[in-house]
Design an enzyme around this catalytic site. Structure first.
Site, PDB file in Angstrom:
ATOM      1  N   ALA A  32       8.194  -4.233   2.036  1.00 42.47           N
ATOM      2  CA  ALA A  32       9.086  -3.623   3.025  1.00 42.47           C
ATOM      3  C   ALA A  32      10.384  -3.100   2.429  1.00 42.47           C
ATOM      4  O   ALA A  32      11.089  -2.321   3.074  1.00 42.47           O
ATOM      5  CB  ALA A  32       9.398  -4.646   4.114  1.00 42.47           C
ATOM      6  N   HIS A 183      -3.847   9.520   2.327  1.00 43.00           N
ATOM      7  CA  HIS A 183      -3.060  10.207   3.356  1.00 43.00           C
ATOM      8  C   HIS A 183      -3.465  11.670   3.525  1.00 43.00           C
ATOM      9  O   HIS A 183      -3.183  12.282   4.549  1.00 43.00           O
ATOM     10  CB  HIS A 183      -1.557  10.045   3.126  1.00 43.00           C
ATOM     11  CG  HIS A 183      -0.965  10.932   2.071  1.00 43.00           C
ATOM     12  ND1 HIS A 183      -1.040  10.641   0.739  1.00 43.00           N
ATOM     13  CD2 HIS A 183      -0.285  12.095   2.153  1.00 43.00           C
ATOM     14  CE1 HIS A 183      -0.424  11.597   0.051  1.00 43.00           C
ATOM     15  NE2 HIS A 183       0.051  12.488   0.874  1.00 43.00           N
ATOM     16  N   HIS A 245      -7.209  12.147  -3.346  1.00 42.72           N
ATOM     17  CA  HIS A 245      -6.959  13.363  -2.566  1.00 42.72           C
ATOM     18  C   HIS A 245      -7.876  14.530  -2.957  1.00 42.72           C
ATOM     19  O   HIS A 245      -8.471  15.186  -2.108  1.00 42.72           O
ATOM     20  CB  HIS A 245      -5.515  13.836  -2.750  1.00 42.72           C
ATOM     21  CG  HIS A 245      -4.493  12.771  -2.581  1.00 42.72           C
ATOM     22  ND1 HIS A 245      -4.624  11.756  -1.663  1.00 42.72           N
ATOM     23  CD2 HIS A 245      -3.309  12.544  -3.202  1.00 42.72           C
ATOM     24  CE1 HIS A 245      -3.567  10.964  -1.732  1.00 42.72           C
ATOM     25  NE2 HIS A 245      -2.756  11.418  -2.660  1.00 42.72           N
TER      26      HIS A 245
HETATM   27  C1  BG6 Z   1       0.689  10.736  -3.629  1.00 47.48           C
HETATM   28  C2  BG6 Z   1       0.851  10.692  -5.130  1.00 47.48           C
HETATM   29  O1  BG6 Z   1      -0.500  10.123  -3.255  1.00 47.48           O
HETATM   30  O2  BG6 Z   1       0.657  12.085  -3.220  1.00 47.48           O
HETATM   31  C3  BG6 Z   1       2.103  11.416  -5.549  1.00 47.48           C
HETATM   32  O3  BG6 Z   1       0.935   9.343  -5.554  1.00 47.48           O
HETATM   33  C4  BG6 Z   1       2.147  12.800  -4.977  1.00 47.48           C
HETATM   34  O4  BG6 Z   1       2.225  11.453  -6.963  1.00 47.48           O
HETATM   35  C5  BG6 Z   1       1.850  12.776  -3.483  1.00 47.48           C
HETATM   36  O5  BG6 Z   1       3.446  13.310  -5.204  1.00 47.48           O
HETATM   37  C6  BG6 Z   1       1.676  14.166  -2.920  1.00 47.48           C
HETATM   38  O6  BG6 Z   1       1.519  14.088  -1.521  1.00 47.48           O
HETATM   39  P1  BG6 Z   1       1.918  15.277  -0.585  1.00 47.48           P
HETATM   40  O7  BG6 Z   1       1.524  14.843   0.778  1.00 47.48           O
HETATM   41  O8  BG6 Z   1       3.402  15.480  -0.755  1.00 47.48           O
HETATM   42  O9  BG6 Z   1       1.142  16.456  -1.096  1.00 47.48           O
END
Ligand code: BG6
Length: 496
Positions: A32, A183, A245
């Site tokens: 946190a 994410h 991703h």
């Molecule tokens: C994160 C990585 O998962 O995604 C980072 O650990 C990266 O290194 C980031 O900067 C990028 O996310 P977004 O949503 O800004 O494209």
């Protein structure tokens, strides 16, 4: 067409369209005092609160090693005062079971107060703490259903450690209690790939090796490693971006249509696609994957240091900040179509896009315009920023003669819908609270992606001289070798 809520147009604040959560809930955030909590988790929960989606009774309990009281914890965030009233803090030594007893008492009290059993543990901590926390949660009896646990990448460091983590997870929690976050799957534009592909007939018919020449995916960032050297030095870009991703975006672009979006069907098709990626030939890895590391350079008009000069980075670090790769998907739909993927830090700008590049016309009927000089049709998904979709095609220039010119027909979310897209974490946290796993990864997602990348990581590790990263000046599109990777095939990276 009216949406399910009967609206013709979306309201400015899309979150207002999400149904209010009826059931009270509690979230315990481990880590946190860290960066993710401050930058993403609390702001996302606060936005859900401000949009009126959260129920009357809920709590957010921050847990970390730092000693601080509730007030100090709350003062770390810019959030609505009424939201902060739901937040409190407890100091926990993650490795020490004794520390989980007061945690359990506090959680039990809070749960009694909100009158619910809907409890979520969010592990926003460095990965070496996952296993001790999971074990201590279990020993303290905090793993009982319906408690859920959310974990963030990196899910292990390689196939073996990922399996160890998964074994621990599955020893203490059942699969429907486990939420593995990527994410990118929570991004509106990433989900839109599915609507574009599977709510339109005309595109799906040409989405295969008969029509598509190749696909390019670029995830570029202008930022460097920033204050995350401690993390990045242990991880590198292949694990940080590709293992999750990048492969997930690839899966959505290339997967077969699932019979429905909800539930396991979608996840099954995603994994099936990942399983069809051809393993990299380790003997000739250089022809398939290029590693880079940024040197000094100029980004957005500012001079920036080399990766090795960043605070916390070893002076002789061999960690990659850039990767470009070519891969094939061995199935009926994609056989023979190369996919070129690249991602890096300290590139000229932040942009994530997928370009599906179609074949060139077979023959030109226009004098002086050879068919191979006509740029091909391309469908571009801009995932961020300036989110949207473009279709590039040739038109006649309004002049005597028949001279084609490529133009782009653009759809931009913001222009059309006039809304600010929700942050991925807002959507994903909502799904965790509601217990919907569709947009989360499964164990097999992770294992398949590690199976693909593990041999590459091992080869790099075993021969650091042969595979030492090429240095590229910050503010450029990576090393020259990344251009050669695609140019050898008679193609070019798109100019972004
Ligand atoms: C994160 C990585 O998962 O995604 C980072 O650990 C990266 O290194 C980031 O900067 C990028 O996310 P977004 O949503 O800004 O494209």
């Amino acid at each position: 067409m009216k949406c399910k809520l009967g609206l013709e147009r979306c309201p400015d604040d899309i979150l207002r369209c999400f149904p209010r959560i009826e059931q009270s809930f509690g979230v315990v955030i481990f880590g946190a005092s860290g960066d993710l909590t401050k930058r993403k988790l609390i702001p996302a929960l606060n936005r859900l609160f401000e949009a009126g989606i959260l129920p009357e009774r809920f709590f957010v309990l921050g847990a970390a090693r730092t000693n601080m009281d509730d007030e100090e914890f709350r003062s770390r965030f810019e959030a609505h005062p009424d939201f902060l009233r739901h937040c409190s803090y407890i100091s926990v030594d993650y490795q020490n079971l004794e520390s989980f007893k007061p945690l359990k008492n506090t959680v039990d009290d809070l749960m009694k107060k909100i009158g619910s059993s809907n409890l979520i543990f969010y592990l926003a901590v460095p990965p070496d703490l996952y296993i001790p926390i999971l074990e201590n949660l279990s020993k303290a009896g905090l793993n009982r259903k319906p408690a859920r646990v959310v974990i963030e990448k990196p899910f292990g460091k390689d196939l073996e450690s990922a399996r160890r983590l998964e074994d621990t997870l599955q020893k203490h929690f059942q699969e429907d209690q486990i939420f593995r976050i990527d994410h990118y799957l929570g991004k509106e534009t990433v989900q839109n790939i599915l609507v574009f592909r599977f709510a339109n007939f005309i595109f799906e018919e040409i989405w295969n090796n008969k029509f598509v020449d190749h696909v390019q995916i670029t995830m570029a960032e202008d930022i460097g490693v920033e204050h995350r050297a401690g993390y990045f030095e242990n991880v590198g870009l292949l694990r940080d971006i590709f293992q999750n991703h990048m492969l997930q975006i690839l899966a959505l672009i290339a997967m077969e249509p699932p019979s429905s979006f909800n539930g396991e069907n979608f996840r099954n098709e995603r994994v099936k696609l990942l399983r069809s990626i051809r393993p990299f030939p380790v003997e000739e890895l250089e022809s398939w994957i290029v590693r880079g590391q940024y040197g000094r350079g100029v980004v957005n008009g500012k001079e920036v240091p080399a990766y090795r000069e960043e605070p916390g980075v070893a002076k002789d670090s061999n960690v990659e900040t850039f990767v470009a790769m070519k891969l094939f998907i061995d199935n009926w739909r994609w056989s023979g179509v190369p996919f070129y993927l690249r991602s890096g830090k300290r590139l000229p700008k932040k942009i994530t896009e997928v370009a599906v590049v179609f074949k060139k016309i077979p023959h030109s009927i226009f004098a002086g315009v050879p068919s191979d000089e006509l740029e091909p049709n391309t469908i571009v998904f801009t995932l961020q920023p300036n989110e949207g979709i473009s279709l590039e095609f040739q038109v006649k220039r309004p002049c005597p003669g028949m001279f084609p010119q490529l133009l782009s027909m653009d759809f931009r979310y913001e222009d059309y819908f006039g809304v600010k897209l929700p942050d991925a974490y807002e959507r994903l946290l909502l799904d965790v609270i509601l217990g919907d796993p569709t947009l989360f990864m499964r164990r097999d997602d992770l294992e398949v992606s590690w199976e693909l990348l593990d041999p590459v990581l091992k080869a790099w590790e075993n021969d650091p001289v042969r595979f030492s990263p090429y240095v590229y000046p910050a503010g450029t599109w990576g090393p020259r070798e990344a251009d050669l990777l695609i140019e050898r095939d008679g193609r070019k990276w798109r100019k972004l």
